[in-house]
Motif scaffolding. Sequence first.
Motif, PDB file in Angstrom:
ATOM      1  N   GLU A 175       0.820  -1.203   0.000  1.00 47.20           N
ATOM      2  CA  GLU A 175       0.000   0.000   0.000  1.00 47.20           C
ATOM      3  C   GLU A 175       0.858   1.259   0.000  1.00 47.20           C
ATOM      4  OE1 GLU A 175      -2.208  -3.468   1.710  1.00 47.20           O
ATOM      5  OE2 GLU A 175      -0.189  -2.615   1.941  1.00 47.20           O
ATOM      6  N   ALA A 176       1.982   1.219   0.721  1.00 49.21           N
ATOM      7  CA  ALA A 176       2.871   2.385   0.780  1.00 49.21           C
ATOM      8  C   ALA A 176       3.566   2.617  -0.561  1.00 49.21           C
ATOM      9  CB  ALA A 176       3.898   2.205   1.890  1.00 49.21           C
ATOM     10  N   ILE A 177       3.958   1.551  -1.247  1.00 47.95           N
ATOM     11  CA  ILE A 177       4.565   1.703  -2.569  1.00 47.95           C
ATOM     12  C   ILE A 177       3.572   2.339  -3.527  1.00 47.95           C
ATOM     13  CG2 ILE A 177       5.492   0.456  -4.562  1.00 47.95           C
ATOM     14  CD1 ILE A 177       6.503  -1.692  -2.572  1.00 47.95           C
ATOM     15  N   ALA A 178       2.338   1.830  -3.528  1.00 47.70           N
ATOM     16  CA  ALA A 178       1.309   2.368  -4.417  1.00 47.70           C
ATOM     17  C   ALA A 178       1.023   3.833  -4.092  1.00 47.70           C
ATOM     18  CB  ALA A 178       0.036   1.536  -4.297  1.00 47.70           C
ATOM     19  N   ALA A 179       0.995   4.153  -2.796  1.00 44.86           N
ATOM     20  CA  ALA A 179       0.709   5.534  -2.398  1.00 44.86           C
ATOM     21  C   ALA A 179       1.837   6.473  -2.817  1.00 44.86           C
ATOM     22  CB  ALA A 179       0.488   5.606  -0.891  1.00 44.86           C
ATOM     23  N   PHE A 180       3.090   5.997  -2.714  1.00 42.87           N
ATOM     24  CA  PHE A 180       4.215   6.850  -3.105  1.00 42.87           C
ATOM     25  C   PHE A 180       4.137   7.156  -4.596  1.00 42.87           C
ATOM     26  CE2 PHE A 180       8.449   7.984  -4.415  1.00 42.87           C
ATOM     27  CZ  PHE A 180       8.916   8.768  -3.368  1.00 42.87           C
ATOM     28  N   ILE A 181       3.956   6.124  -5.412  1.00 46.77           N
ATOM     29  CA  ILE A 181       3.867   6.337  -6.862  1.00 46.77           C
ATOM     30  C   ILE A 181       2.637   7.186  -7.184  1.00 46.77           C
ATOM     31  CG2 ILE A 181       3.601   5.175  -9.092  1.00 46.77           C
ATOM     32  CD1 ILE A 181       5.036   2.744  -7.807  1.00 46.77           C
ATOM     33  N   GLY A 182       1.553   6.948  -6.451  1.00 43.38           N
ATOM     34  CA  GLY A 182       0.295   7.638  -6.713  1.00 43.38           C
ATOM     35  C   GLY A 182       0.319   9.128  -6.459  1.00 43.38           C
ATOM     36  N   GLN A 183       1.366   9.620  -5.798  1.00 45.17           N
ATOM     37  CA  GLN A 183       1.487  11.070  -5.611  1.00 45.17           C
ATOM     38  C   GLN A 183       1.696  11.808  -6.932  1.00 45.17           C
ATOM     39  OE1 GLN A 183       3.820  12.078  -1.685  1.00 45.17           O
ATOM     40  NE2 GLN A 183       4.646  10.178  -2.522  1.00 45.17           N
ATOM     41  N   TYR A 196      15.559  -3.135 -10.027  1.00 37.81           N
ATOM     42  CA  TYR A 196      16.230  -4.400 -10.338  1.00 37.81           C
ATOM     43  C   TYR A 196      15.189  -5.426 -10.803  1.00 37.81           C
ATOM     44  CZ  TYR A 196      18.981  -8.696  -9.636  1.00 37.81           C
ATOM     45  OH  TYR A 196      19.607  -9.901  -9.800  1.00 37.81           O
ATOM     46  N   GLU A 197      14.487  -6.046  -9.873  1.00 33.15           N
ATOM     47  CA  GLU A 197      13.420  -6.975 -10.245  1.00 33.15           C
ATOM     48  C   GLU A 197      12.112  -6.174 -10.283  1.00 33.15           C
ATOM     49  OE1 GLU A 197      13.743 -10.096  -7.353  1.00 33.15           O
ATOM     50  OE2 GLU A 197      15.331 -11.107  -8.468  1.00 33.15           O
ATOM     51  N   PHE A 198      11.440  -6.231 -11.424  1.00 34.70           N
ATOM     52  CA  PHE A 198      10.348  -5.291 -11.698  1.00 34.70           C
ATOM     53  C   PHE A 198       9.202  -6.043 -12.375  1.00 34.70           C
ATOM     54  CE2 PHE A 198       8.871  -1.555 -14.424  1.00 34.70           C
ATOM     55  CZ  PHE A 198       8.302  -0.854 -13.373  1.00 34.70           C
ATOM     56  N   THR A 199       8.481  -6.832 -11.581  1.00 32.22           N
ATOM     57  CA  THR A 199       7.479  -7.716 -12.177  1.00 32.22           C
ATOM     58  C   THR A 199       6.126  -7.705 -11.488  1.00 32.22           C
ATOM     59  OG1 THR A 199       8.221  -9.596 -10.815  1.00 32.22           O
ATOM     60  CG2 THR A 199       9.282  -9.320 -12.980  1.00 32.22           C
ATOM     61  N   GLN A 200       6.002  -7.064 -10.308  1.00 30.08           N
ATOM     62  CA  GLN A 200       4.736  -7.139  -9.578  1.00 30.08           C
ATOM     63  C   GLN A 200       3.675  -6.314 -10.313  1.00 30.08           C
ATOM     64  OE1 GLN A 200       2.466  -5.429  -7.417  1.00 30.08           O
ATOM     65  NE2 GLN A 200       1.551  -7.446  -7.048  1.00 30.08           N
ATOM     66  N   PRO A 201       2.580  -6.937 -10.750  1.00 33.23           N
ATOM     67  CA  PRO A 201       1.624  -6.244 -11.628  1.00 33.23           C
ATOM     68  C   PRO A 201       1.062  -4.950 -11.061  1.00 33.23           C
ATOM     69  CG  PRO A 201       1.196  -8.603 -11.629  1.00 33.23           C
ATOM     70  CD  PRO A 201       2.222  -8.365 -10.572  1.00 33.23           C
ATOM     71  N   ASP A 202       0.782  -4.910  -9.746  1.00 32.38           N
ATOM     72  CA  ASP A 202       0.196  -3.696  -9.175  1.00 32.38           C
ATOM     73  C   ASP A 202       1.171  -2.526  -9.211  1.00 32.38           C
ATOM     74  OD1 ASP A 202      -2.129  -5.088  -8.654  1.00 32.38           O
ATOM     75  OD2 ASP A 202      -1.543  -5.604  -6.602  1.00 32.38           O
ATOM     76  N   VAL A 203       2.457  -2.813  -9.029  1.00 30.58           N
ATOM     77  CA  VAL A 203       3.462  -1.746  -9.084  1.00 30.58           C
ATOM     78  C   VAL A 203       3.577  -1.210 -10.509  1.00 30.58           C
ATOM     79  CG1 VAL A 203       5.897  -1.183  -8.772  1.00 30.58           C
ATOM     80  CG2 VAL A 203       4.734  -2.645  -7.105  1.00 30.58           C
ATOM     81  N   GLY A 279      15.194   1.323  -0.138  1.00 31.20           N
ATOM     82  CA  GLY A 279      15.125   0.160   0.746  1.00 31.20           C
ATOM     83  C   GLY A 279      15.573  -1.096   0.053  1.00 31.20           C
ATOM     84  N   SER A 280      15.179  -2.232   0.617  1.00 29.35           N
ATOM     85  CA  SER A 280      15.621  -3.544   0.120  1.00 29.35           C
ATOM     86  C   SER A 280      14.593  -4.230  -0.758  1.00 29.35           C
ATOM     87  CB  SER A 280      15.931  -4.457   1.307  1.00 29.35           C
ATOM     88  OG  SER A 280      14.752  -4.721   2.066  1.00 29.35           O
ATOM     89  N   THR A 281      13.415  -3.652  -0.910  1.00 32.31           N
ATOM     90  CA  THR A 281      12.291  -4.356  -1.522  1.00 32.31           C
ATOM     91  C   THR A 281      12.335  -4.329  -3.038  1.00 32.31           C
ATOM     92  OG1 THR A 281      10.915  -3.747   0.370  1.00 32.31           O
ATOM     93  CG2 THR A 281       9.788  -4.569  -1.583  1.00 32.31           C
ATOM     94  N   ASN A 282      12.518  -5.483  -3.654  1.00 35.05           N
ATOM     95  CA  ASN A 282      12.329  -5.598  -5.089  1.00 35.05           C
ATOM     96  C   ASN A 282      10.842  -5.515  -5.401  1.00 35.05           C
ATOM     97  OD1 ASN A 282      15.003  -6.003  -6.243  1.00 35.05           O
ATOM     98  ND2 ASN A 282      15.029  -7.934  -5.098  1.00 35.05           N
ATOM     99  N   PHE A 283      10.540  -5.007  -6.587  1.00 35.83           N
ATOM    100  CA  PHE A 283       9.133  -4.831  -6.974  1.00 35.83           C
ATOM    101  C   PHE A 283       8.614  -6.116  -7.613  1.00 35.83           C
ATOM    102  CE2 PHE A 283      11.012  -0.491  -7.142  1.00 35.83           C
ATOM    103  CZ  PHE A 283      10.360  -0.010  -6.013  1.00 35.83           C
ATOM    104  N   THR A 284       8.536  -7.150  -6.768  1.00 31.66           N
ATOM    105  CA  THR A 284       8.070  -8.471  -7.161  1.00 31.66           C
ATOM    106  C   THR A 284       7.098  -8.983  -6.108  1.00 31.66           C
ATOM    107  OG1 THR A 284       9.818  -9.621  -5.947  1.00 31.66           O
ATOM    108  CG2 THR A 284      10.316  -8.987  -8.219  1.00 31.66           C
ATOM    109  N   GLU A 285       6.406 -10.059  -6.442  1.00 33.41           N
ATOM    110  CA  GLU A 285       5.487 -10.647  -5.478  1.00 33.41           C
ATOM    111  C   GLU A 285       6.239 -11.129  -4.246  1.00 33.41           C
ATOM    112  OE1 GLU A 285       1.323 -12.656  -6.481  1.00 33.41           O
ATOM    113  OE2 GLU A 285       3.038 -13.899  -7.033  1.00 33.41           O
TER     114      GLU A 285
END
Length: 560
Positions: A175-183, A196-203, A279-285
């Motif tokens: 939810e925080a990732i979506a909110a940041f982009i949603g600004q 780096y890893e960029f596959t999570q559909p919602d992102v 941070g450490s979070t790749n944008f994957t499931e």
Amino acid sequence: MRKRATSGGVTVQAIAGTHSIFFGLDLAADVRPTCLGFAIHREDHTEKQQYWLSGFKTFESVVPVPNPKAFYSTRDHPVQSFYWGDYTVKPGHRYTYRIVPRYRAPKNLVDSPGVEATIDITTGDPDTGPHGVYFNRGVAASQAYENKFGDPPDKLKPPEKRAAAMTWLSRGLAEAIAAFIGQAKSQKFALRAAVYEFTQPDVLAAFHQAKDAGADVEIVYAANADPTGDANRTAIAAAGLDPAMLHPRTRAKIAHNKFIVLCRKSAAGALTPVSVWTGSTNFTEGGIFGHSNVGHAVRDAAVAQRYLEFWGQLLGDPDTDPQRDWVDANSPFDPASMGPAGIHTLFSPRHGLAVLNWYAQRFGAATDGGYITGAFGLNATFENVLVGYSGKALHYVMLDRADNNQDTWSADHKVIVAVGSSGGPASLTRWAKEGLTGFNNFVPYLHTKIALIDPLGDDPTVISGSANFSPDSTTNNDENMLIIRGDTEIADVYFTEFTRIFNHFYARYWAARLSKGGTDAQEHSFLAETDAWQKPYFAAGNPKRLQRQLFSSAVQGNIG
């Protein structure tokens, strides 16, 4: 927030993050005899609720066959530890806790009049202030998940149940990732991302939506001819992202960044950085909903500017040597510059290992406690520091998997190790069998890159970002790290989340080791029925004594 209270011979030290509150406890000598543990009562002033908190462990003489899906009130089955965490709190809530020692016998527990302490404390809100720190659940292999959902997410039906499991696993990170982009919701905004890893559909959909809203969106993504690049290309095509906003990074050893810069954009096209997500979070499931990860939003224009400049260099897809030259010139490392309180940044790749050596030196120079995570074991630089250490500080090492040299560098009892593990009947005989999400095949448990130096002091250091503490992450890969000095609020968030995950893994890892060593895990899964449980916490040289002293009496910067 940090607060300490002493009353009736009971000391309570509380450290509040956003989703976790850690407690250090102590008892005066005259109120220790026949104490069988602590009952803990919580009042939530925000939601107008109050109740005695519960746990899993029971007295065998009272509940000889506990239900693996049941919780037992600490009023009847008290906490037998001098440090404990409440990991069910919510951000921005005010709580009052009563810590009440319970006495005599398991079937006849009583209070001692006047022997208790009360403490009032408020959790932080990651959606306000200069920092927003968001840890996912990171403990999918847990009794809580088994009790709530049972099966891995992809086996849950109907879809609503899977969605509920994913929300639980996210714990606010998605939810925080979506909110940041949603600004970035109009042509007045721009996003600059390096992923780096960029596959999570919602992102990917969030970036698509920002672009459709008129925002200027550009993304540098890992695009080597390897499984990561192939997966990224497949996901990008499925999401229908505009090729004009995408910039393949093919000349890096590993394009390991996971950051997004939010900017305001003038009518003339000039960008003014506002904040950065890292941070450490790749944008994957698996990155968001699986192994332990953190996302960190820094709402500071100067820090965001540094990241924007770094992004601009990545845009040209430079080779490694020119990239090292640029980083050394534009993100120079000087140990003296890391000293003042504030937010410092370090980028990679760079020439030499001075940064890595400094991390290890700082970790080894901790006066009270050093804490570190390792997704790929512990680097030799840190191993050597631990082997040569002769001070009084405790060092906590949390690993995804056991390290080959672990017995050597953890020989000192002041080095405390937890390794990613699942629980169940094979190790903790009264627990339900735990399973992972299935999202992370390579690094199943732990993916954070965190080091904390004296986080409970008045000048804590928090190190967090994309880089593993290794030579390759320092000299070869595209990486970014935050070094935050002197901010006790951020230290409290990282400390409480570190201890939450550490203690989760520690219990399972050591239960499995005890079982393999022939120790009766059944005995360890019940509460002690005499006050003998206290002895290690007061025995000279015992690490439990050192932890009791640190967490109950040595924390600095308390308020009130």
